[in-house]
Design a protein around this motif. Sequence first.
Motif, PDB file in Angstrom:
ATOM      1  N   UNK A  45       0.789  -1.225   0.000  1.00  0.00           N
ATOM      2  CA  UNK A  45       0.000   0.000   0.000  1.00  0.00           C
ATOM      3  C   UNK A  45       0.815   1.265   0.000  1.00  0.00           C
ATOM      4  N   UNK A  46       2.141   1.140   0.130  1.00  0.00           N
ATOM      5  CA  UNK A  46       2.990   2.334   0.108  1.00  0.00           C
ATOM      6  C   UNK A  46       3.102   2.864  -1.317  1.00  0.00           C
ATOM      7  N   UNK A  47       3.283   4.166  -1.460  1.00  0.00           N
ATOM      8  CA  UNK A  47       3.464   4.759  -2.769  1.00  0.00           C
ATOM      9  C   UNK A  47       4.852   4.463  -3.312  1.00  0.00           C
ATOM     10  N   UNK A  48       4.986   4.512  -4.634  1.00  0.00           N
ATOM     11  CA  UNK A  48       6.290   4.255  -5.233  1.00  0.00           C
ATOM     12  C   UNK A  48       6.691   2.799  -5.071  1.00  0.00           C
ATOM     13  N   UNK A  49       8.002   2.548  -4.944  1.00  0.00           N
ATOM     14  CA  UNK A  49       8.488   1.182  -4.787  1.00  0.00           C
ATOM     15  C   UNK A  49       8.059   0.649  -3.433  1.00  0.00           C
ATOM     16  N   UNK A  50       7.214  -0.363  -3.435  1.00  0.00           N
ATOM     17  CA  UNK A  50       6.608  -0.845  -2.196  1.00  0.00           C
ATOM     18  C   UNK A  50       6.658  -2.359  -2.123  1.00  0.00           C
ATOM     19  N   UNK A  51       6.543  -2.858  -0.901  1.00  0.00           N
ATOM     20  CA  UNK A  51       6.475  -4.290  -0.701  1.00  0.00           C
ATOM     21  C   UNK A  51       5.061  -4.799  -0.890  1.00  0.00           C
ATOM     22  N   UNK A  52       4.899  -6.089  -0.682  1.00  0.00           N
ATOM     23  CA  UNK A  52       3.591  -6.714  -0.854  1.00  0.00           C
ATOM     24  C   UNK A  52       3.058  -7.315   0.438  1.00  0.00           C
ATOM     25  N   UNK A  53       3.822  -7.212   1.518  1.00  0.00           N
ATOM     26  CA  UNK A  53       3.400  -7.786   2.792  1.00  0.00           C
ATOM     27  C   UNK A  53       2.504  -6.816   3.560  1.00  0.00           C
ATOM     28  N   UNK A  54       1.502  -7.362   4.231  1.00  0.00           N
ATOM     29  CA  UNK A  54       0.666  -6.575   5.126  1.00  0.00           C
ATOM     30  C   UNK A  54       1.538  -5.928   6.195  1.00  0.00           C
ATOM     31  N   UNK A  55       1.211  -4.711   6.618  1.00  0.00           N
ATOM     32  CA  UNK A  55       2.000  -4.091   7.694  1.00  0.00           C
ATOM     33  C   UNK A  55       1.965  -4.918   8.982  1.00  0.00           C
ATOM     34  N   UNK A  56       0.857  -5.623   9.227  1.00  0.00           N
ATOM     35  CA  UNK A  56       0.776  -6.476  10.406  1.00  0.00           C
ATOM     36  C   UNK A  56       1.810  -7.595  10.320  1.00  0.00           C
ATOM     37  N   UNK A  57       1.900  -8.229   9.152  1.00  0.00           N
ATOM     38  CA  UNK A  57       2.839  -9.332   8.975  1.00  0.00           C
ATOM     39  C   UNK A  57       4.285  -8.845   9.031  1.00  0.00           C
ATOM     40  N   UNK A  58       4.561  -7.712   8.385  1.00  0.00           N
ATOM     41  CA  UNK A  58       5.927  -7.201   8.346  1.00  0.00           C
ATOM     42  C   UNK A  58       6.391  -6.782   9.735  1.00  0.00           C
ATOM     43  N   UNK A  59       5.518  -6.118  10.480  1.00  0.00           N
ATOM     44  CA  UNK A  59       5.856  -5.752  11.857  1.00  0.00           C
ATOM     45  C   UNK A  59       6.084  -7.001  12.712  1.00  0.00           C
ATOM     46  N   UNK A  60       5.239  -8.010  12.531  1.00  0.00           N
ATOM     47  CA  UNK A  60       5.345  -9.233  13.332  1.00  0.00           C
ATOM     48  C   UNK A  60       6.655  -9.971  13.075  1.00  0.00           C
TER      49      UNK A  60
END
Length: 242
Positions: free
Chosen positions: A77-92
């Motif tokens: 959901x980030x603008x520009x070059x972004x990942x595909x992981x949910x912020x919940x998953x990435x934080x975890x």
Amino acid sequence: LAVNLIVHSSNARLRDDLGVLGRHRVPVVITSLGAASEVVDAVHGWGGIVLHDVTNAHHARKAADAGVDGLILVAAGAGGHAGTLSPFALMAEVRPWFDGLVLLAGGLSTGADVLAARAMGADLAYLGTRFIATAESGASAAYKTMLVQAGAGDIVHTPSVSTIPAHFLRASLEAAGYDLTASPGAVDLGHLTAPTEADAKAWRDIWSAGHGVAAIGDVPSVDDLVDRLACEYGEGLARLIR
């Protein structure tokens, strides 16, 4: 003052750019597309800190091993070059073992979003798209209008522009005649550091944005926006207490 430094083998200017940052003793250096301990050591040498963009736990650990002071978790959901992981998953996957600064990015536009990021364990929240749609932003009036009119469904995640998957406003892609079904070919990061005339036109006429456009409905001054964010943060906290 913070400067974004591309740390990648294609960046022939890296050493010279780092020298400029050192002469000005830039306090915050944001690195991307590669974590290098020599860059971290150089920044620490003049008293600065390094925050590094990551989109997954693998690159987060590589950055931590390089000695960065903070990780910018660029989630889906980030603008520009972004990942595909949910912020919940990435934080975890990152927060339990990383004790440095954690900044969360991806679809954040309101004070309540900042509060949610803090609740998840982030020290700071990254709001990019929301600040493009402000009076002081250097973006064109057409760009700002498109942000106000767009919803989350109008954001396209595609490698067609830069060969690396990134989020762009669908309307700007269509206006530029991009075929979103075409293969972008081999990955080439050269355009990020030595842009051609065609690259320059692409980045001028094709506008990136994140899913945070869903909460953008106006183009306020930065001063008014910051006041609004503070109020929304406080209101969100009050809701939780109730």
